[in-house]
Design an enzyme around this catalytic site. Structure first.
Site, PDB file in Angstrom:
ATOM      1  N   LYS A   1       1.488  -0.123  15.067  1.00  0.00           N
ATOM      2  CA  LYS A   1       2.905  -0.184  15.442  1.00  0.00           C
ATOM      3  C   LYS A   1       3.308  -1.403  16.292  1.00  0.00           C
ATOM      4  O   LYS A   1       4.492  -1.737  16.371  1.00  0.00           O
ATOM      5  CB  LYS A   1       3.288   1.083  16.234  1.00  0.00           C
ATOM      6  CG  LYS A   1       3.417   2.311  15.364  1.00  0.00           C
ATOM      7  CD  LYS A   1       4.689   2.291  14.546  1.00  0.00           C
ATOM      8  CE  LYS A   1       4.637   3.159  13.323  1.00  0.00           C
ATOM      9  NZ  LYS A   1       4.161   2.496  12.099  1.00  0.00           N
TER      10      LYS A   1
ATOM     11  N   HIS B   1       0.839  -1.202   0.000  1.00  0.00           N
ATOM     12  CA  HIS B   1       0.000   0.000   0.000  1.00  0.00           C
ATOM     13  C   HIS B   1       0.871   1.249   0.000  1.00  0.00           C
ATOM     14  O   HIS B   1       1.677   1.451   0.903  1.00  0.00           O
ATOM     15  CB  HIS B   1      -0.909   0.007   1.235  1.00  0.00           C
ATOM     16  CG  HIS B   1      -2.079  -0.913   1.109  1.00  0.00           C
ATOM     17  ND1 HIS B   1      -3.146  -0.909   1.966  1.00  0.00           N
ATOM     18  CD2 HIS B   1      -2.349  -1.873   0.191  1.00  0.00           C
ATOM     19  CE1 HIS B   1      -4.019  -1.813   1.586  1.00  0.00           C
ATOM     20  NE2 HIS B   1      -3.558  -2.430   0.523  1.00  0.00           N
TER      21      HIS B   1
ATOM     22  N   PRO C   1      -3.710   0.283  18.863  1.00  0.00           N
ATOM     23  CA  PRO C   1      -3.477  -0.212  17.495  1.00  0.00           C
ATOM     24  C   PRO C   1      -3.608   0.839  16.396  1.00  0.00           C
ATOM     25  O   PRO C   1      -3.287   0.561  15.247  1.00  0.00           O
ATOM     26  CB  PRO C   1      -4.546  -1.306  17.324  1.00  0.00           C
ATOM     27  CG  PRO C   1      -5.588  -0.997  18.332  1.00  0.00           C
ATOM     28  CD  PRO C   1      -4.909  -0.307  19.465  1.00  0.00           C
TER      29      PRO C   1
HETATM   30  P1  FAD Z   1       2.116 -11.722  21.646  1.00  0.00           P
HETATM   31  O1  FAD Z   1       1.632 -11.775  20.243  1.00  0.00           O
HETATM   32  O2  FAD Z   1       1.162 -11.327  22.719  1.00  0.00           O
HETATM   33  O3  FAD Z   1       2.707 -13.151  21.973  1.00  0.00           O
HETATM   34  C1  FAD Z   1       3.029 -13.558  23.296  1.00  0.00           C
HETATM   35  C2  FAD Z   1       2.947 -15.073  23.384  1.00  0.00           C
HETATM   36  O4  FAD Z   1       3.352 -15.492  24.693  1.00  0.00           O
HETATM   37  C3  FAD Z   1       1.523 -15.573  23.196  1.00  0.00           C
HETATM   38  O5  FAD Z   1       1.516 -16.610  22.218  1.00  0.00           O
HETATM   39  C4  FAD Z   1       1.124 -16.086  24.574  1.00  0.00           C
HETATM   40  O6  FAD Z   1       0.213 -17.181  24.508  1.00  0.00           O
HETATM   41  C5  FAD Z   1       2.471 -16.499  25.138  1.00  0.00           C
HETATM   42  N1  FAD Z   1       2.491 -16.516  26.621  1.00  0.00           N
HETATM   43  C6  FAD Z   1       1.915 -15.633  27.468  1.00  0.00           C
HETATM   44  N2  FAD Z   1       2.140 -15.988  28.744  1.00  0.00           N
HETATM   45  C7  FAD Z   1       2.889 -17.115  28.696  1.00  0.00           C
HETATM   46  C8  FAD Z   1       3.444 -17.963  29.701  1.00  0.00           C
HETATM   47  N3  FAD Z   1       3.245 -17.719  30.997  1.00  0.00           N
HETATM   48  N4  FAD Z   1       4.153 -19.043  29.305  1.00  0.00           N
HETATM   49  C9  FAD Z   1       4.352 -19.299  27.984  1.00  0.00           C
HETATM   50  N5  FAD Z   1       3.843 -18.533  26.994  1.00  0.00           N
HETATM   51  C10 FAD Z   1       3.127 -17.456  27.345  1.00  0.00           C
HETATM   52  N6  FAD Z   1       0.533  -4.288  15.490  1.00  0.00           N
HETATM   53  C11 FAD Z   1       1.023  -3.830  14.296  1.00  0.00           C
HETATM   54  O7  FAD Z   1       2.254  -3.690  14.170  1.00  0.00           O
HETATM   55  N7  FAD Z   1       0.212  -3.520  13.239  1.00  0.00           N
HETATM   56  C12 FAD Z   1      -1.142  -3.642  13.331  1.00  0.00           C
HETATM   57  O8  FAD Z   1      -1.844  -3.408  12.334  1.00  0.00           O
HETATM   58  C13 FAD Z   1      -1.706  -4.079  14.590  1.00  0.00           C
HETATM   59  N8  FAD Z   1      -3.034  -4.237  14.749  1.00  0.00           N
HETATM   60  C14 FAD Z   1      -3.525  -4.747  15.922  1.00  0.00           C
HETATM   61  C15 FAD Z   1      -4.891  -4.902  16.035  1.00  0.00           C
HETATM   62  C16 FAD Z   1      -5.420  -5.423  17.219  1.00  0.00           C
HETATM   63  C17 FAD Z   1      -6.923  -5.558  17.341  1.00  0.00           C
HETATM   64  C18 FAD Z   1      -4.556  -5.814  18.290  1.00  0.00           C
HETATM   65  C19 FAD Z   1      -5.131  -6.410  19.565  1.00  0.00           C
HETATM   66  C20 FAD Z   1      -3.191  -5.670  18.167  1.00  0.00           C
HETATM   67  C21 FAD Z   1      -2.663  -5.136  16.994  1.00  0.00           C
HETATM   68  N9  FAD Z   1      -1.290  -4.960  16.829  1.00  0.00           N
HETATM   69  C22 FAD Z   1      -0.802  -4.439  15.661  1.00  0.00           C
HETATM   70  C23 FAD Z   1      -0.366  -5.338  17.911  1.00  0.00           C
HETATM   71  C24 FAD Z   1       0.290  -6.722  17.715  1.00  0.00           C
HETATM   72  O9  FAD Z   1      -0.700  -7.698  17.505  1.00  0.00           O
HETATM   73  C25 FAD Z   1       1.151  -7.081  18.935  1.00  0.00           C
HETATM   74  O10 FAD Z   1       1.992  -6.002  19.219  1.00  0.00           O
HETATM   75  C26 FAD Z   1       1.996  -8.347  18.695  1.00  0.00           C
HETATM   76  O11 FAD Z   1       1.198  -9.497  18.775  1.00  0.00           O
HETATM   77  C27 FAD Z   1       3.123  -8.482  19.728  1.00  0.00           C
HETATM   78  O12 FAD Z   1       3.800  -9.687  19.538  1.00  0.00           O
HETATM   79  P2  FAD Z   1       4.526 -10.411  20.746  1.00  0.00           P
HETATM   80  O13 FAD Z   1       5.097 -11.670  20.171  1.00  0.00           O
HETATM   81  O14 FAD Z   1       5.431  -9.479  21.444  1.00  0.00           O
HETATM   82  O15 FAD Z   1       3.365 -10.750  21.791  1.00  0.00           O
HETATM   83  C1  PHB Z   2      -5.704  -4.432  10.954  1.00  0.00           C
HETATM   84  O1  PHB Z   2      -5.996  -5.273  11.822  1.00  0.00           O
HETATM   85  O2  PHB Z   2      -5.838  -4.663   9.734  1.00  0.00           O
HETATM   86  C2  PHB Z   2      -5.214  -3.105  11.370  1.00  0.00           C
HETATM   87  C3  PHB Z   2      -5.202  -2.773  12.722  1.00  0.00           C
HETATM   88  C4  PHB Z   2      -4.739  -1.526  13.106  1.00  0.00           C
HETATM   89  C5  PHB Z   2      -4.314  -0.628  12.143  1.00  0.00           C
HETATM   90  C6  PHB Z   2      -4.318  -0.962  10.818  1.00  0.00           C
HETATM   91  C7  PHB Z   2      -4.763  -2.209  10.426  1.00  0.00           C
HETATM   92  O3  PHB Z   2      -3.890   0.610  12.511  1.00  0.00           O
END
Ligand code: FAD
Ligand code: PHB
Length: 391
Positions: free
Chosen positions: A297, A73, A293
């Site tokens: 980021k 995009h 969100p």
């Molecule tokens: P997580 O994805 O939370 O992974 C952590 C893992 O640790 C999980 O699998 C969990 O089950 C596991 N865990 C937890 N506790 C334990 C334990 N005690 N023992 C073992 N395992 C454990 N970000 C973007 O960059 N762009 C976007 O467009 C965007 N949109 C979003 C939209 C929504 C609706 C939401 C909710 C979030 C969005 N985000 C977005 C944010 C993004 O999803 C998160 O920042 C990302 O998932 C972070 O990754 P992570 O691996 O650090 O954590």
């Molecule tokens: C998405 O889930 O597609 C999404 C979420 C947050 C944004 C953009 C896209 O800011």
């Protein structure tokens, strides 16, 4: 007692990506994940990847499918006061973003790790981290009904906001910074073509709405909702009606509705802990910081943390140098705070915070100014596509 070099807690994007990059650099690691593989692979979350995240996934040799299936995009639109203004990301910054779901990123990483014979333990229960203030941290967990103990050099806390790692650091060693917002996002996924070929962020007197997508046949839409909202109160028809009301007429008319295949509510918060290192334990991704969100980021920030940490660990194992490990917290926090600022700002101009009409008029004035100022649009665009890594 089992042994590894780096014990990684959590198989979200940050844990899996770190595991894969360490593996490619000859560093032994184990990933312990509380949930099942299906649960992790099915969680619908992020959709927008910065170019830096795309490049890191390619470096991790986990980007082949992404390159062929992503949607590139070059712009996004801001809708307000019945009109819509396109932010030409490419013209303003020279960069684009990629639409490729977190579910797909996770699947690709799990496949890459599995193909390499990784020790990737799903359904690891009662994970406990200990002795990380010594040179020989320990991790205990239960798997298939048996208790295991693991000795390692480092622990990477990639276990998200609700994880065990941050909570295991002694109270008083961490400072927390938090802002909760008085609303959430209600999101749905539906197998219908998106209303527009690019994302649309909409400010409306009834609340924020976002038109996003996963592909040209799968749409992701969000509407701002109250924090105590119940999913049962939102049958699909009500969602589609509310979404269309919050969009300019022309865009609303282009929304194609269909049955939802997923529906969920996410609260919005900004959260940062400092520092991101305690002894041999490093906090990474959502375990360390959360952003609302709106700026897309969170996942990108998690990838940026991984980028710094894996390079620091590679340097340590190759040369015994510890200076990059020592700088991890400072480098990752600097970028995190820049994303916290941008996400907070973008959230604050797009959402309904109160019934006070003064606030809404201010937001409209800010959006009006933005749409007429190349300087202001460039500021938005350079943050949205991702700030350069030197910053
Ligand atoms: P997580 O994805 O939370 O992974 C952590 C893992 O640790 C999980 O699998 C969990 O089950 C596991 N865990 C937890 N506790 C334990 C334990 N005690 N023992 C073992 N395992 C454990 N970000 C973007 O960059 N762009 C976007 O467009 C965007 N949109 C979003 C939209 C929504 C609706 C939401 C909710 C979030 C969005 N985000 C977005 C944010 C993004 O999803 C998160 O920042 C990302 O998932 C972070 O990754 P992570 O691996 O650090 O954590
Ligand atoms: C998405 O889930 O597609 C999404 C979420 C947050 C944004 C953009 C896209 O800011």
């Amino acid at each position: 007692m089992d042994r590894t070099q780096v014990a990684i807690i959590g198989a979200g994007p940050s844990g899996l990506l770190l595991s894969q990059l360490l593996y490619l650099n000859g560093i032994d690691n184990i990933v312990l994940e509380r949930q099942s593989r299906e649960h992790v692979a099915g969680r619908i979350r992020a959709g927008v990847l910065e170019q830096g995240t795309v490049e890191l996934l390619l470096k991790a040799k986990s980007g082949g499918r992404m390159l062929s299936e992503r949607l590139v995009h070059d712009g996004v639109s801001l809708a307000f006061a019945g009109r819509s203004v396109r932010v030409d990301l490419k013209a303003l910054t020279g960069s684009s973003v990629s639409v490729y779901g977190q579910t797909e990123v996770t699947k690709d990483l799990i496949d890459a790790r599995t193909a390499a014979g990784a020790r990737l333990m799903f359904e690891a229960a009662e994970v406990a981290v200990a002795e990380f203030d010594s040179a020989h941290p320990k991790v205990r967990y239960r798997h298939n009904g048996r208790t295991h103990e693991l000795s390692c050099d480092f622990i990477a806390g990639c276990d998200g906001y609700h994880g065990v790692c941050r909570q295991s650091i002694p109270q008083g060693a961490l400072q927390t910074f938090e802002r909760t917002y008085p609303f959430g996002w209600l999101g749905i996924l539906a197998d219908v073509p998106p209303a527009s070929h690019e994302l649309i962020y909409s400010n409306h007197a009834r609340g924020f709405a976002l038109c996003s997508m996963r592909s040209m046949t799968r749409s992701r839409y969000y509407v701002q909702c109250a924090l105590d909202e119940k999913l049962e109160a939102w049958p699909d028809a009500r969602f589609w009606d509310e979404l269309r009301v919050r969009l300019p007429d022309e865009i609303a008319a282009a929304v194609i509705t269909g049955p939802s295949i997923e529906k969920s509510i996410a609260p919005l918060r900004s959260f940062v802990v400092e520092p991101l290192r305690f002894g041999q334990l490093f906090l990474v991704g959502d375990a360390a910081h959360i952003v609302p969100p709106t700026g897309a980021k969170g996942l990108n920030l998690a990838a940026a943390d991984v980028r710094v940490l894996y390079q620091a660990l590679v340097e340590y194992y190759r040369t015994s140098r510890t200076d990059l490990l020592e700088r991890y917290s400072q480098l990752a926090l600097r970028r995190a705070w820049l994303a916290v600022r941008f996400s907070w700002w973008f959230t604050s101009i797009m959402h309904k915070f109160s019934d006070d009409p003064f606030n809404h008029r201010l937001q409209l004035a800010e959006l009006d100014y933005l749409s007429g100022s190349t300087a202001a649009l460039t500021s938005l665009a350079e943050n949205y596509v991702g700030l350069p890594f030197e910053i």
